[in-house]
Write an enzyme that holds these catalytic residues in place. Sequence first.
Site, PDB file in Angstrom:
ATOM      1  N   LYS A 279       8.615  12.316   3.501  1.00 35.63           N
ATOM      2  CA  LYS A 279       8.957  10.893   3.467  1.00 35.63           C
ATOM      3  C   LYS A 279       9.842  10.598   2.257  1.00 35.63           C
ATOM      4  CE  LYS A 279       6.755   6.291   3.680  1.00 35.63           C
ATOM      5  NZ  LYS A 279       5.461   5.561   3.678  1.00 35.63           N
TER       6      LYS A 279
ATOM      7  N   SER B 212       4.812   2.006   7.146  1.00 30.74           N
ATOM      8  CA  SER B 212       6.176   2.233   6.718  1.00 30.74           C
ATOM      9  C   SER B 212       6.680   3.639   6.998  1.00 30.74           C
ATOM     10  CB  SER B 212       6.274   1.960   5.209  1.00 30.74           C
ATOM     11  OG  SER B 212       5.490   2.907   4.479  1.00 30.74           O
TER      12      SER B 212
ATOM     13  N   SER C 270       0.067   3.091   6.332  1.00 26.01           N
ATOM     14  CA  SER C 270       1.405   3.577   6.643  1.00 26.01           C
ATOM     15  C   SER C 270       1.488   5.014   7.116  1.00 26.01           C
ATOM     16  CB  SER C 270       2.323   3.393   5.429  1.00 26.01           C
ATOM     17  OG  SER C 270       2.503   2.029   5.146  1.00 26.01           O
TER      18      SER C 270
END
Length: 518
Positions: A85, A160, A184
């Site tokens: 990420k 997210s 997330s």
Amino acid sequence: MSIDPTRATAAQMADALASGETTSVALTRAALERIAATDGDAEGGIHAFLHVDAEGALAQAEASDARRAAGAPLSPLDGVPVAVKDVLATTGLPTTCGSKMLEGWVPPYDATVVARLKAAGLPILGKTNMDEFAMGSSTEHSAYGPTRNPWDTTRIPGGSGGGSAAAVAAFQAPLALGTDTGGSIRQPGAVTGTVGVKPTYGAVSRYGLVAMANSLDQVGPVTRTVMDSALLQELIGGHDPLDSTSVVEPLPSLVEAAQQGATGDLTGLKVGVITELGGDGYQAGVRARFTEALDKLVAAGAEVVEVSCPSFVHALAAYYLVMPCEASSNLARFDAMRYGIRVMPESNDSPSAEAVMRATRDAGFGDEVKRRIILGTYALSSGYYDAYYGTAQKVRTLIQRDFDAAFESVDVLVSPTAPTTAFKLGEKLDDPLAMYLNDLATIPANLAGVPGMSLPAGLAEEDGLPVGFQILAPQLADDRLYRVGAALEAALEKEWGGPLLDQAPEVATLTSTEGALR
């Protein structure tokens, strides 16, 4: 029988590498080709990645194969490719946090979890898309465009960390790292049919994670199976002296717990269904799959009871005060002087520092980030601190006490991961409150620091999209997640005839791959 180089699980890839059946170069090249074919920005493309490091990943794969040939692999996962990420610092690769504010920034150091990936020999494919500074539940708030759900590219992949979940679901990467501040990792896992785990707070180092809310953020694995998550969490976890919040106590073996659970025996285990995380507001298909999953746990020998956690009804409100306050404080560093871009105001030959700061933040931050900064700054301001932030922290304590009381009578708690399946892109973009409700079931775990897992529970009848099943355990009892998760996964996959992702529609191959290997 040879493995499929993109659809095999990470555990299967590791076994094939150990037996000499395949090579890391072959696996890494197959992943890169899959990304190039499916991940462009064009309509129909997944857009899971913001940056793909083909050259670096292949070089790491070649080094892995050399180690294997010499009989000296660094870890069982040595040679298995992974995605990261874009909120985690990576030497030599951009780390933008999905924001224009950090466009082009290349960190001079690795996050501890990234360093541990490299030390274990996993080739890093690239950095995945995300809501800007991890603020969002749909990955539509990325400054570089939204990620699309591989099950239906007109829908969101969660957020997210939608990029990491979509990459795993689209068979672009067998493993990925995400971060979970209010769900997330778990919520994207639910809507993409993947496994997402939020470890106990402090069980995985946060050093090198660009913080949104320090007391809530946690790095964790995104995978296709419970066993793959166990392997990845064991690799990245453990005490880190660079992280002041890192716990010293070691966790029980997660791989052994997953192996035990996979036998399908949960005799003696007590499962608590959280009353406050069900009922009205949940899609009918979500409730149906959740109930069926509970039946599977009972069939495996578990006792299922209902448990009330009354303070959970206030968790969403408390979170959306604590998190913006911490985010406001953290993002103050982006002042055009120390970090990020610098934008000079127009028609001002000698601007003040304040004018430059204002112009930079206006250009560098998106609407959702500005919204949360304003909310947090207001709540922390003189005269409002005790009424808002202080009260939210008191509610947080009540939520922690509810967890403690519940775990005195049950071994794990369960709920649906998200109230609905994946919604349409743009459907809730202009309604922040509706967007925030997606985190209703995941937020309590972050406020209390307990570990949580989401795994696929099946498809909703209404739309044929994945539903997630959430398991929560006491702090440092992450092994319980893996035991229960592996048992449920085994029972469901026996019914489905294989992993849920096998039922996903094939992602369209793009006619042009320009820009896919960024």
